[in-house]
Design a protein around this motif. Structure first.
Motif, mmCIF file in Angstrom:
data_model
loop_
_atom_site.group_PDB
_atom_site.id
_atom_site.type_symbol
_atom_site.label_atom_id
_atom_site.label_comp_id
_atom_site.label_asym_id
_atom_site.label_seq_id
_atom_site.Cartn_x
_atom_site.Cartn_y
_atom_site.Cartn_z
ATOM 1 N N GLY A 64 0.810 -1.218 0.000
ATOM 2 C CA GLY A 64 0.000 0.000 0.000
ATOM 3 C C GLY A 64 0.837 1.259 0.000
ATOM 4 N N CYS A 65 0.152 2.386 -0.024
ATOM 5 C CA CYS A 65 0.854 3.672 -0.068
ATOM 6 C C CYS A 65 -0.038 4.759 0.529
ATOM 7 N N ASN A 66 0.589 5.671 1.271
ATOM 8 C CA ASN A 66 -0.176 6.763 1.910
ATOM 9 C C ASN A 66 0.007 8.096 1.190
ATOM 10 N N ASN A 67 0.674 8.090 0.045
ATOM 11 C CA ASN A 67 1.148 9.372 -0.489
ATOM 12 C C ASN A 67 0.197 10.115 -1.417
ATOM 13 N N PHE A 68 -0.662 9.421 -2.120
ATOM 14 C CA PHE A 68 -1.640 10.073 -3.002
ATOM 15 C C PHE A 68 -1.016 11.076 -3.965
ATOM 16 N N CYS A 69 0.013 10.643 -4.685
ATOM 17 C CA CYS A 69 0.482 11.460 -5.804
ATOM 18 C C CYS A 69 -0.714 11.588 -6.740
ATOM 19 N N THR A 70 -0.921 12.777 -7.298
ATOM 20 C CA THR A 70 -2.222 13.036 -7.942
ATOM 21 C C THR A 70 -2.451 12.228 -9.214
ATOM 22 N N TYR A 71 -1.368 11.640 -9.784
ATOM 23 C CA TYR A 71 -1.504 10.886 -11.043
ATOM 24 C C TYR A 71 -1.622 9.377 -10.792
ATOM 25 N N CYS A 72 -1.551 8.929 -9.530
ATOM 26 C CA CYS A 72 -1.315 7.508 -9.251
ATOM 27 C C CYS A 72 -2.531 6.834 -8.607
ATOM 28 N N ILE A 73 -2.859 5.657 -9.102
ATOM 29 C CA ILE A 73 -4.035 4.912 -8.635
ATOM 30 C C ILE A 73 -3.695 3.984 -7.458
ATOM 31 N N GLY A 114 8.487 -2.555 -1.799
ATOM 32 C CA GLY A 114 7.366 -1.806 -1.217
ATOM 33 C C GLY A 114 7.092 -0.627 -2.131
ATOM 34 N N GLN A 115 5.877 -0.069 -2.069
ATOM 35 C CA GLN A 115 5.599 1.109 -2.900
ATOM 36 C C GLN A 115 6.488 2.268 -2.456
ATOM 37 N N ASN A 116 6.788 2.319 -1.163
ATOM 38 C CA ASN A 116 7.725 3.309 -0.637
ATOM 39 C C ASN A 116 8.425 2.678 0.574
HETATM 40 S S1 SF4 Z 1 3.632 7.269 -7.227
HETATM 41 FE FE1 SF4 Z 1 4.463 5.928 -5.624
HETATM 42 S S2 SF4 Z 1 4.481 7.241 -3.801
HETATM 43 FE FE2 SF4 Z 1 3.101 8.224 -5.245
HETATM 44 S S3 SF4 Z 1 1.046 7.448 -4.729
HETATM 45 FE FE3 SF4 Z 1 1.877 6.111 -6.343
HETATM 46 S S4 SF4 Z 1 2.851 4.415 -5.249
HETATM 47 FE FE4 SF4 Z 1 2.538 6.058 -3.761
#
Ligand code: SF4
Length: 448
Positions: free
Chosen positions: A149-158, A193-195
């Motif tokens: 999983g990921c907590n970052n919510f980059c605006t382009y990423c699902i 990991g995603q991060n």
């Molecule tokens: S680009 Fe990477 S860090 Fe950003 S929301 Fe997606 S998985 Fe998370």
């Protein structure tokens, strides 16, 4: 019972497919061709529209073949999570939709198929669990997921929407999997990991962040190698890499671990995405260009021989030629060994879909061509500087061009070919880099 598996997407999906295959083997299922399978498994990716469209295309083909071959169809992975309520409406031939949080029911599902009864996995309460192992039989390089999983919510990423919030794997389970893999002959591990930089484990008094986890792993493996009278790790896990690193979470402590612990490869994939502060803010990346360049400066100063790679996204909504120049400037300053470069494609369900200032396709492609050309120049120059250097490599296999040549990789993730026979596959060797052919070094082995 036989299964046929297709996997789309990232290393995490590949590792998760290996974990599913482990469960299939435990239940005595065998791999077979699609037309002879009892179960078709498609492990899907939804990060890019192209990967999703390819998966939909394959699912339609399997659906069309169902009446001839009589198999069941199960869809797993990120598309299964994102479309779990609607997938069967779109393709009624699908039997099972196993979301990311329902993998724990996979074994039960196999039992039901074997018994000829139908199991509705959607009735299961979603809960995420790491698998016991992600080993691919026979592999000497393996992926070990440490986070999900990921907590970052980059605006382009699902990803945060389909894989949910960050969950870290218990350190005892990670160490136990490393022991198993080492006993199976694995020589190189990539922690996934995603991060990975935001790994965080709290259990009573025990609290571990990512650098502390790396120190724990190094101490554990050194102790194991020492106990086996093999302090140099020549017969065990010799290299550890990790993927992916978010720059905002890469701490001074992690730089210290990389600088001081030889088990960890001096190669970091550090995703910059853009060199423009304005675009980084629109992407919600939570760092600035100055921060990124300062971080790289500190890493290079502390970690001799460090090589860096990255992801670069061009044509983001609102991106101007000046923003692109800023990205090219960061690329020139950092000198990435290689980059994964792509242009923006809106992903339904992410906030970037609604951003104004769409960049026309023609312009996106022209900008992508510019970053690719610069990266090619940089990669070539860095490779030429390495001619004459000696380095350790891990031998991966035979060259496709000649059975007398071996393909290997350095700790800096460079491809190398040199003369040798197949009995060496999976071993470390020392080579001198002698020339370049495309993106690969020609080398000669040094026998000491
Ligand atoms: S680009 Fe990477 S860090 Fe950003 S929301 Fe997606 S998985 Fe998370």
């Amino acid at each position: 019972m036989k299964y046929y598996l297709e996997t789309y997407g990232c290393q995490m999906n590949k590792a998760e497919s290996s974990a599913l295959e482990e469960i299939l083997r435990e239940k005595a299922w065998e791999q077979g061709p699609a037309d002879d399978a009892d179960l078709i498994l498609v492990n899907t990716c939804t990060v890019r529209a192209t990967a999703e469209n390819r998966a939909w295309g394959r699912i339609a083909q399997f659906a069309a073949g169902k009446k001839d071959y009589g198999y069941s169809i199960a869809i797993v992975g990120c598309m299964a999570e994102q479309y779990k309520e609607t997938m069967k409406e779109r393709v009624p031939e699908i039997d099972y939709v196993v979301g990311t949080y329902q993998k724990q029911s996979f074994g039960l599902l196999l039992d039901q198929i074997q018994a000829g009864t139908h199991y509705n996995i959607l009735d299961d309460k979603p809960v995420f669990q790491f698998s016991k192992t992600y080993h691919e039989p026979g592999a000497f390089r393996d992926f070990v997921p440490i986070m999900h999983g990921c907590n970052n919510f980059c605006t382009y990423c699902i990803v945060p929407y389909v894989r949910g919030r960050e969950v870290s794997r218990a350190p005892a389970d990670i160490l136990s999997e490393l022991d198993t893999l080492e006993d199976l002959g694995v020589r190189e591990i990539t922690l996934l990991g995603q991060n990975v930089n935001s790994y965080s484990w709290q259990d009573g008094a025990q609290a571990l962040d990512f650098p502390a986890l790396l120190r724990l792993i190094a101490a554990h493996l050194h102790e194991r190698h020492y106990a086996k009278g093999n302090a140099a790790a020549q017969d065990g896990i010799g290299w550890i890499r990790f993927l992916t690193s978010h720059p905002k979470d890469l701490s001074p402590d992690l730089i210290d671990v990389l600088a001081t612990e030889p088990l960890f490869c001096k190669h970091v994939h550090l995703c910059v995405q853009s060199g423009s502060d304005r675009i980084l803010a629109l992407m919600n990346r939570k760092y600035t260009r100055e921060y990124f360049l300062d971080l790289v400066g500190r890493m290079k100063a502390s970690i001799p021989g460090l090589s860096l790679s990255t992801d670069i996204l061009v044509g983001f909504p609102g991106e101007t030629e000046e923003d692109l120049d800023q990205t090219l400037d960061v690329m020139r300053r950092v000198e990435f060994a290689y980059s994964f470069m792509y242009h923006f494609n809106p992903r339904e369900g992410t906030s970037a879909v609604n951003l104004p200032g769409k960049v026309p396709d023609k312009v996106k492609k022209a900008r992508l061509a510019k970053v690719i050309a610069l990266q090619k120049e940089t990669t070539g120059a860095l490779m030429r500087e390495r001619i004459g250097c000696t380095d350790q490599v891990l031998i991966e296999g035979q060259s496709k061009k000649s059975s007398k040549e071996l393909v290997a990789r350095t700790a800096r993730d460079e491809m190398v070919v040199f003369r040798g026979d197949a009995s060496r596959i999976g071993q470390f060797a020392k080579v001198r880099l002698a020339g370049i052919s495309g993106n690969t070094f020609k080398a000669e082995e040094l026998h000491e």
